[in-house]
Design a protein around this motif. Sequence first.
Motif, PDB file in Angstrom:
ATOM      1  N   PHE A  57     -75.467 -41.048 -44.531  1.00  0.00           N
ATOM      2  CA  PHE A  57     -74.366 -40.212 -44.045  1.00  0.00           C
ATOM      3  C   PHE A  57     -73.155 -41.097 -43.795  1.00  0.00           C
ATOM      4  O   PHE A  57     -73.259 -42.109 -43.117  1.00  0.00           O
ATOM      5  N   TYR A  58     -72.011 -40.693 -44.342  1.00  0.00           N
ATOM      6  CA  TYR A  58     -70.733 -41.373 -44.090  1.00  0.00           C
ATOM      7  C   TYR A  58     -69.853 -40.348 -43.390  1.00  0.00           C
ATOM      8  O   TYR A  58     -69.402 -39.379 -43.999  1.00  0.00           O
ATOM      9  N   LEU A  59     -69.671 -40.529 -42.106  1.00  0.00           N
ATOM     10  CA  LEU A  59     -68.959 -39.556 -41.292  1.00  0.00           C
ATOM     11  C   LEU A  59     -67.576 -40.077 -40.904  1.00  0.00           C
ATOM     12  O   LEU A  59     -67.437 -41.237 -40.534  1.00  0.00           O
ATOM     13  N   LYS A  60     -66.584 -39.198 -40.989  1.00  0.00           N
ATOM     14  CA  LYS A  60     -65.230 -39.487 -40.519  1.00  0.00           C
ATOM     15  C   LYS A  60     -64.823 -38.347 -39.588  1.00  0.00           C
ATOM     16  O   LYS A  60     -64.220 -37.377 -40.031  1.00  0.00           O
ATOM     17  N   PRO A  61     -65.190 -38.450 -38.322  1.00  0.00           N
ATOM     18  CA  PRO A  61     -64.878 -37.361 -37.398  1.00  0.00           C
ATOM     19  C   PRO A  61     -63.372 -37.069 -37.371  1.00  0.00           C
ATOM     20  O   PRO A  61     -62.553 -37.994 -37.406  1.00  0.00           O
ATOM     21  N   PRO A  62     -63.003 -35.809 -37.288  1.00  0.00           N
ATOM     22  CA  PRO A  62     -61.593 -35.420 -37.330  1.00  0.00           C
ATOM     23  C   PRO A  62     -60.877 -35.564 -35.979  1.00  0.00           C
ATOM     24  O   PRO A  62     -59.850 -34.947 -35.761  1.00  0.00           O
ATOM     25  N   ILE A  63     -61.455 -36.361 -35.108  1.00  0.00           N
ATOM     26  CA  ILE A  63     -60.857 -36.563 -33.787  1.00  0.00           C
ATOM     27  C   ILE A  63     -60.594 -38.053 -33.562  1.00  0.00           C
ATOM     28  O   ILE A  63     -61.152 -38.896 -34.258  1.00  0.00           O
ATOM     29  N   ASP A  64     -59.743 -38.349 -32.582  1.00  0.00           N
ATOM     30  CA  ASP A  64     -59.474 -39.742 -32.248  1.00  0.00           C
ATOM     31  C   ASP A  64     -60.757 -40.434 -31.806  1.00  0.00           C
ATOM     32  O   ASP A  64     -61.666 -39.808 -31.240  1.00  0.00           O
TER      33      ASP A  64
END
Length: 114
Positions: A57-64
């Motif tokens: 899994f490569y996650l880029k959360p859309p929050i700071d």
Amino acid sequence: MKQIDIIMLTNTANHDIYRMTLDAVKSLRNSSDEDFFNIILVESNKDREWHYEHVNFYLKPPIDFNYNTYLNIAIENCDSDYIGIVNNDVKFHKDWWYKLEKAMVKHNLDTASP
């Protein structure tokens, strides 16, 4: 089901950090002859997409970025018996997981740190 989920946070601001993270992932994959690591990479750099092989899994959360929030987001993708939280500059040694798991079972531990 994989035996251990490995959560790795990174802020890939440049190619050197990218290389360092690649080396950490590679050393993890090479630390065992078995494929039981579920690697979850959480990226905090929103400016660029990086490619990592052998990451489940490569996650880029859309929050700071918030360390605990990012870990909780990663944990939502976990389904193994164990969860490891590691830095992206770690070099894993051969059979490190076997040794740590053996000690945890022997001493009836729920958590451990090498």
